[in-house]
Motif scaffolding. Structure first.
Motif, mmCIF file in Angstrom:
data_model
loop_
_atom_site.group_PDB
_atom_site.id
_atom_site.type_symbol
_atom_site.label_atom_id
_atom_site.label_comp_id
_atom_site.label_asym_id
_atom_site.label_seq_id
_atom_site.Cartn_x
_atom_site.Cartn_y
_atom_site.Cartn_z
ATOM 1 N N TYR A 68 -141.343 31.088 -5.759
ATOM 2 C CA TYR A 68 -139.925 31.189 -6.122
ATOM 3 C C TYR A 68 -139.497 30.021 -7.003
ATOM 4 N N GLY A 69 -140.002 28.831 -6.683
ATOM 5 C CA GLY A 69 -139.784 27.687 -7.557
ATOM 6 C C GLY A 69 -138.508 26.914 -7.320
ATOM 7 N N ILE A 70 -137.726 27.302 -6.313
ATOM 8 C CA ILE A 70 -136.496 26.579 -5.978
ATOM 9 C C ILE A 70 -136.587 26.169 -4.517
ATOM 10 N N ARG A 71 -136.532 24.886 -4.255
ATOM 11 C CA ARG A 71 -136.681 24.373 -2.894
ATOM 12 C C ARG A 71 -135.333 23.876 -2.375
ATOM 13 N N LYS A 72 -134.965 24.356 -1.215
ATOM 14 C CA LYS A 72 -133.740 23.920 -0.564
ATOM 15 C C LYS A 72 -134.012 23.639 0.903
ATOM 16 N N ASP A 73 -133.121 22.873 1.530
ATOM 17 C CA ASP A 73 -133.202 22.665 2.963
ATOM 18 C C ASP A 73 -132.549 23.838 3.687
ATOM 19 N N ALA A 74 -132.969 24.052 4.925
ATOM 20 C CA ALA A 74 -132.348 25.089 5.737
ATOM 21 C C ALA A 74 -130.874 24.766 5.959
ATOM 22 N N ASP A 75 -130.072 25.803 6.124
ATOM 23 C CA ASP A 75 -128.653 25.643 6.388
ATOM 24 C C ASP A 75 -128.446 24.809 7.651
ATOM 25 N N SER A 76 -127.418 23.969 7.659
ATOM 26 C CA SER A 76 -127.182 23.075 8.804
ATOM 27 C C SER A 76 -126.947 23.859 10.084
ATOM 28 N N THR A 77 -126.277 25.006 9.983
ATOM 29 C CA THR A 77 -126.060 25.833 11.166
ATOM 30 C C THR A 77 -127.376 26.355 11.712
ATOM 31 N N ALA A 78 -128.256 26.800 10.818
ATOM 32 C CA ALA A 78 -129.571 27.281 11.247
ATOM 33 C C ALA A 78 -130.354 26.161 11.928
ATOM 34 N N GLN A 79 -130.239 24.951 11.418
ATOM 35 C CA GLN A 79 -130.929 23.825 12.032
ATOM 36 C C GLN A 79 -130.392 23.539 13.423
ATOM 37 N N ASP A 80 -129.062 23.621 13.588
ATOM 38 C CA ASP A 80 -128.453 23.385 14.897
ATOM 39 C C ASP A 80 -128.882 24.452 15.907
ATOM 40 N N VAL A 81 -128.883 25.713 15.465
ATOM 41 C CA VAL A 81 -129.289 26.807 16.355
ATOM 42 C C VAL A 81 -130.742 26.628 16.786
ATOM 43 N N ALA A 82 -131.604 26.284 15.824
ATOM 44 C CA ALA A 82 -133.019 26.096 16.148
ATOM 45 C C ALA A 82 -133.200 24.973 17.161
ATOM 46 N N GLN A 83 -132.460 23.895 17.009
ATOM 47 C CA GLN A 83 -132.567 22.778 17.937
ATOM 48 C C GLN A 83 -132.100 23.172 19.331
ATOM 49 N N THR A 84 -131.018 23.944 19.418
ATOM 50 C CA THR A 84 -130.514 24.392 20.712
ATOM 51 C C THR A 84 -131.520 25.296 21.410
ATOM 52 N N VAL A 85 -132.076 26.265 20.656
ATOM 53 C CA VAL A 85 -133.066 27.170 21.236
ATOM 54 C C VAL A 85 -134.288 26.391 21.702
ATOM 55 N N ARG A 86 -134.705 25.424 20.915
ATOM 56 C CA ARG A 86 -135.881 24.631 21.277
ATOM 57 C C ARG A 86 -135.662 23.905 22.613
ATOM 58 N N GLN A 87 -134.452 23.388 22.788
ATOM 59 C CA GLN A 87 -134.140 22.688 24.032
ATOM 60 C C GLN A 87 -134.187 23.629 25.233
ATOM 61 N N PHE A 88 -133.645 24.842 25.065
ATOM 62 C CA PHE A 88 -133.691 25.827 26.150
ATOM 63 C C PHE A 88 -135.139 26.210 26.484
ATOM 64 N N MET A 89 -135.956 26.397 25.431
ATOM 65 C CA MET A 89 -137.337 26.809 25.663
ATOM 66 C C MET A 89 -138.136 25.718 26.362
ATOM 67 N N GLU A 90 -137.817 24.471 26.089
ATOM 68 C CA GLU A 90 -138.549 23.360 26.684
ATOM 69 C C GLU A 90 -138.074 23.063 28.105
ATOM 70 N N GLY A 91 -136.847 23.502 28.444
ATOM 71 C CA GLY A 91 -136.277 23.202 29.755
ATOM 72 C C GLY A 91 -136.620 24.249 30.801
ATOM 73 N N ASN A 92 -136.001 24.084 31.971
ATOM 74 C CA ASN A 92 -136.245 24.974 33.106
ATOM 75 C C ASN A 92 -135.029 25.829 33.445
ATOM 76 N N GLN A 93 -134.010 25.809 32.567
ATOM 77 C CA GLN A 93 -132.806 26.590 32.876
ATOM 78 C C GLN A 93 -133.065 28.088 32.812
ATOM 79 N N LEU A 94 -134.000 28.518 31.958
ATOM 80 C CA LEU A 94 -134.261 29.935 31.747
ATOM 81 C C LEU A 94 -135.557 30.345 32.439
ATOM 82 N N THR A 95 -135.565 31.572 32.955
ATOM 83 C CA THR A 95 -136.808 32.140 33.474
ATOM 84 C C THR A 95 -137.701 32.540 32.302
ATOM 85 N N PHE A 96 -138.949 32.880 32.612
ATOM 86 C CA PHE A 96 -139.861 33.325 31.559
ATOM 87 C C PHE A 96 -139.311 34.578 30.875
#
Length: 351
Positions: A68-96
């Motif tokens: 494509y030839g155009i490099r951009k960073d991910a949207d800040s909202t997408a980064q925040d969502v990814a970080q939140t999901v990562r925290q849930f996946m690493e924790g014990n709040q959720l069942t498998f």
């Protein structure tokens, strides 16, 4: 003054591609974690196959971003969502079950990202469609993964609620989804083989196709502004392509392609830079501009035909599949570095 095709719409697609790459890595991390937590052998096998697909698909996304030839960073909202999901996946709040449920939602988001980019590309330009072509493979596979995950969720959900195994009919649908992954999405970059990446011929052919589209669009246009935009993108694409070939491809093929043949390719590309620099001094509305672009395209066309016939044949006869894939990875990395260095380069023709 618009000097390249890096306009608002194209930049927006670049951001969405960065979002997809961010999410793809999250999907991989989740599946690796699921395999550590999963105690069901059949579900683990399904997750393992899905993980193999997703690891390959992040390589395809790298290819698309470079193409494509155009490099951009991910949207800040997408980064925040990814970080939140990562925290849930690493924790014990959720069942498998709940973690896999969130993962299926991420797969849905990835499917919609891919489809949105595909539809947007249809509106923005033929060169964009050429650059993102391999995205269709990822879109189809993610859609199949969704169906597979739904079956897995039914099995896990019934176990969580009742402590008993679900009917076999549910697992049959999971197997159907697996079959869809392994048989329904064949293409030049399909994941239905042991390929870890596209080979160097695939990647170079994509570059050739894109520049062909750009030259065609430029030569058919009567709008000086659009001609200037297409010229800017041709300048950037050819510079990155030629630089990466000269850095990693030509030195690798020289021993078996031959000194004379390889040097001919070097010499041809060496003429493109000065020709493009001269074209920058000419107004895109001047008849001379298109005349020179046609002559340059004729020369580049001859160069492409030589590469795709004799050089590609030499690669097939002298390099293993793994070596051709490794060379593609090296080419993309070199091209990406050149694109980053060129990020601020002005490439306009004189108005």
């Amino acid at each position: 003054m618009v000097v390249t095709l890096d306009d608002t719409k194209r930049n927006a697609i670049a951001v969405k591609l960065a979002d997809m790459k961010l999410l793809q890595q999250l999907l991989i991390d989740n599946e690796e974690r699921f395999l550590r937590e999963c105690t069901d052998g059949e579900i683990a096998d399904s997750l393992r196959r899905m993980l193999d697909d997703d690891r390959k698909n992040i390589g395809i996304l790298d290819t698309i971003v470079v193409q494509y030839g155009i490099r951009k960073d991910a949207d800040s909202t997408a980064q925040d969502v990814a970080q939140t999901v990562r925290q849930f996946m690493e924790g014990n709040q959720l069942t498998f079950f709940e973690k896999v449920f969130q993962h299926e939602l991420l797969k849905h988001q990835q499917v919609m990202n891919g489809l949105t980019i595909h539809k947007a590309a249809q509106k923005v330009g033929a060169d964009v469609m050429a650059a993102i072509g391999p995205l269709n493979t990822i879109n189809f596979e993610n859609r199949a993964h969704q169906e597979q995950l739904k079956g897995i969720l039914e099995i896990l959900g019934v176990r969580e609620l009742t402590g008993q195994d679900a009917d076999q009919g549910i697992w049959s649908r999971v197997q159907d989804a697996i079959a869809a992954i392994s048989g329904a999405v064949g293409s030049a970059v399909t994941q239905t083989s042991d390929k870890q990446d596209m080979n160097i011929q695939d990647v170079l052919r994509m570059d050739h196709n894109k520049v062909n589209i750009l030259f065609t669009e430029l030569l058919q246009s009567d709008n000086p502004q659009k001609i200037q935009e297409y010229f800017g993108q041709i300048f950037k694409d050819l510079s990155a392509h030629a630089g990466a070939e000269e850095e990693v491809v030509y030195p690798r093929v020289r021993p078996f392609y031959g000194e004379e043949n390889t040097q001919e390719l070097y010499n041809e590309q060496a003429r493109w830079g000065p020709a493009l620099e001269q074209l920058r001094t000419i107004s895109p509305s001047a008849p001379e501009f298109k005349d020179r672009m046609r002559r340059l395209w004729d020369e580049i066309g001859d160069h492409i035909r030589q590469e795709e016939s004799t050089m590609f044949a030499a690669i097939r006869n002298n390099m293993s599949s793994q070596e051709a894939e490794e060379l593609a990875t090296q080419f993309k990395a070199a091209k990406g570095r050149i694109q980053e260095r060129m990020g601020g380069t002005r490439t306009e023709a004189r108005v």
